[in-house]
Write a protein that holds these residues in place. Sequence first.
Motif, mmCIF file in Angstrom:
data_model
loop_
_atom_site.group_PDB
_atom_site.id
_atom_site.type_symbol
_atom_site.label_atom_id
_atom_site.label_comp_id
_atom_site.label_asym_id
_atom_site.label_seq_id
_atom_site.Cartn_x
_atom_site.Cartn_y
_atom_site.Cartn_z
ATOM 1 N N ASP A 81 0.830 -1.200 0.000
ATOM 2 C CA ASP A 81 0.000 0.000 0.000
ATOM 3 C C ASP A 81 0.867 1.254 0.000
ATOM 4 O OD1 ASP A 81 -2.494 -1.256 0.019
ATOM 5 O OD2 ASP A 81 -2.389 -1.604 2.175
ATOM 6 N N GLN A 82 0.440 2.225 -0.764
ATOM 7 C CA GLN A 82 1.169 3.484 -0.871
ATOM 8 C C GLN A 82 0.191 4.643 -0.719
ATOM 9 O OE1 GLN A 82 2.871 4.827 -4.764
ATOM 10 N NE2 GLN A 82 4.825 4.630 -3.697
ATOM 11 N N ALA A 83 0.497 5.557 0.185
ATOM 12 C CA ALA A 83 -0.339 6.738 0.388
ATOM 13 C C ALA A 83 0.093 7.827 -0.595
ATOM 14 C CB ALA A 83 -0.224 7.245 1.816
ATOM 15 N N ALA A 84 -0.877 8.384 -1.328
ATOM 16 C CA ALA A 84 -0.610 9.442 -2.300
ATOM 17 C C ALA A 84 -1.339 10.707 -1.870
ATOM 18 C CB ALA A 84 -1.057 9.027 -3.694
ATOM 19 N N VAL A 85 -0.585 11.776 -1.626
ATOM 20 C CA VAL A 85 -1.143 13.059 -1.212
ATOM 21 C C VAL A 85 -0.588 14.144 -2.126
ATOM 22 C CG1 VAL A 85 -1.295 14.785 0.620
ATOM 23 C CG2 VAL A 85 -1.418 12.347 1.191
ATOM 24 N N VAL B 49 4.128 7.707 -0.065
ATOM 25 C CA VAL B 49 4.752 7.062 1.089
ATOM 26 C C VAL B 49 4.305 5.607 1.147
ATOM 27 C CG1 VAL B 49 4.970 7.022 3.607
ATOM 28 C CG2 VAL B 49 4.880 9.204 2.405
ATOM 29 N N SER B 50 5.272 4.710 1.290
ATOM 30 C CA SER B 50 4.977 3.284 1.417
ATOM 31 C C SER B 50 5.914 2.686 2.462
ATOM 32 C CB SER B 50 5.158 2.572 0.072
ATOM 33 O OG SER B 50 6.495 2.712 -0.383
ATOM 34 N N PRO B 51 5.571 1.523 3.030
ATOM 35 C CA PRO B 51 6.454 0.883 4.017
ATOM 36 C C PRO B 51 7.798 0.521 3.388
ATOM 37 C CG PRO B 51 4.262 -0.121 4.041
ATOM 38 C CD PRO B 51 4.319 0.753 2.826
ATOM 39 N N ASN C 86 2.356 -0.549 8.202
ATOM 40 C CA ASN C 86 1.680 -0.217 6.941
ATOM 41 C C ASN C 86 0.258 0.270 7.161
ATOM 42 O OD1 ASN C 86 0.496 -2.620 7.746
ATOM 43 N ND2 ASN C 86 0.430 -3.508 5.702
ATOM 44 N N GLN C 87 -0.067 0.725 8.382
ATOM 45 C CA GLN C 87 -1.409 1.230 8.641
ATOM 46 C C GLN C 87 -1.608 2.568 7.935
ATOM 47 O OE1 GLN C 87 -3.015 0.273 12.776
ATOM 48 N NE2 GLN C 87 -0.819 0.300 13.160
ATOM 49 N N TYR C 88 -2.850 2.797 7.496
ATOM 50 C CA TYR C 88 -3.132 3.970 6.678
ATOM 51 C C TYR C 88 -2.816 5.274 7.399
ATOM 52 C CZ TYR C 88 -5.519 0.958 3.304
ATOM 53 O OH TYR C 88 -5.798 0.003 2.363
ATOM 54 N N ASP C 89 -3.143 5.368 8.693
ATOM 55 C CA ASP C 89 -2.908 6.627 9.390
ATOM 56 C C ASP C 89 -1.423 6.962 9.434
ATOM 57 O OD1 ASP C 89 -2.349 4.519 11.067
ATOM 58 O OD2 ASP C 89 -3.068 5.515 12.885
#
Length: 337
Positions: free
Chosen positions: A274-278, A302-304, A311-314
């Motif tokens: 999972d990768q957070a995209a902002v 951002v990814s682990p 790897n939690q979303y928050d």
Amino acid sequence: MNRLKSLVIGILAISLAGCGQTVVETLNVTQGPQVNGPGAGKSIVILPFADYSQGDLQSAQRRNMVITESMTDKFISNGFVLPVQEDVFDYLVDEKIIEGTSYQQSNTASLEYELQADWSEAMKMEIRRYKNQIETDVSQSQTKSPGTHRLTPTKVAKIGRHFDADYIVRGRILEFKTRDEATWAPWKKGILPFVNGGTNRILNGFANSDEYDERNEALTGALIGSIIGYNAGSMPFSDKDSLFELSGSSSNAVLWGGAGYGIGKVTHTSGKVDQAAVQLRVWIQEASTGNVVWSNRVRVLVSPESILADNQYDTLFNLAIEKGVTTLVDHFVTYGM
């Protein structure tokens, strides 16, 4: 007996020693405001961001709040003075610049409960579709989220006079979502997904659907297993043993191929990173004139770092927001003032 007694005492001692609590404390502005910082003696007002990312009204409030808080910390650490954010929001509502809106989630608790029941996947998909439709209808019937408003230079100057501010910060949330990271690093995906998934991608390329991709990975696993089994010697069958009237290497190839097929189906749902995209756009206007003195845009992914990382979303989104806001504010105090 003495050893057993010592073992029991040791286990009890470890159990008693582990009865406390683990406390994690985070103070974002550790050094306090910089007396001689770039923003010393200057005041800045952060307006609610316009949210153009996907999500309901309740999640929009949370996104705005986290971004605003992170930006507040960064401006304070650079010496700026900021008003209380609730005061800013109340003033904008009183002046009818934005409209106050209830952020309570639509009443879909019963549908959420049904999603936890033992329904078929097709039925759950239909329940989710109906639940999303209700939430969309409720969101459309309410006013738009804070930040999606037009301000004339006169209104900007009025806000600046009310809060005795030098600068007004406005912005857009352009992207706020999770995505699959395009990586084949085995320390991120895991060994089996890396081997089987990588081989499948090399042999078959991209599939038209997830179902076809799962089939291809299962067949790839069977192929790898058959090759390993054929060259495995006497593991588990020797030349004297037989399976389905096959003996020796052929028997091993069949057995290992079947195991590889099952492992291939399992690895299809494994190895997701999972990768957070902002993505944010920020404008900073001079409070006295309304002129834009600085603007920039940032996108953070951002990814682990590994399969053992959090790897939690928050965690991922907080790091993405912190990095994006830090980059924007540092660029402003360096080039925009």
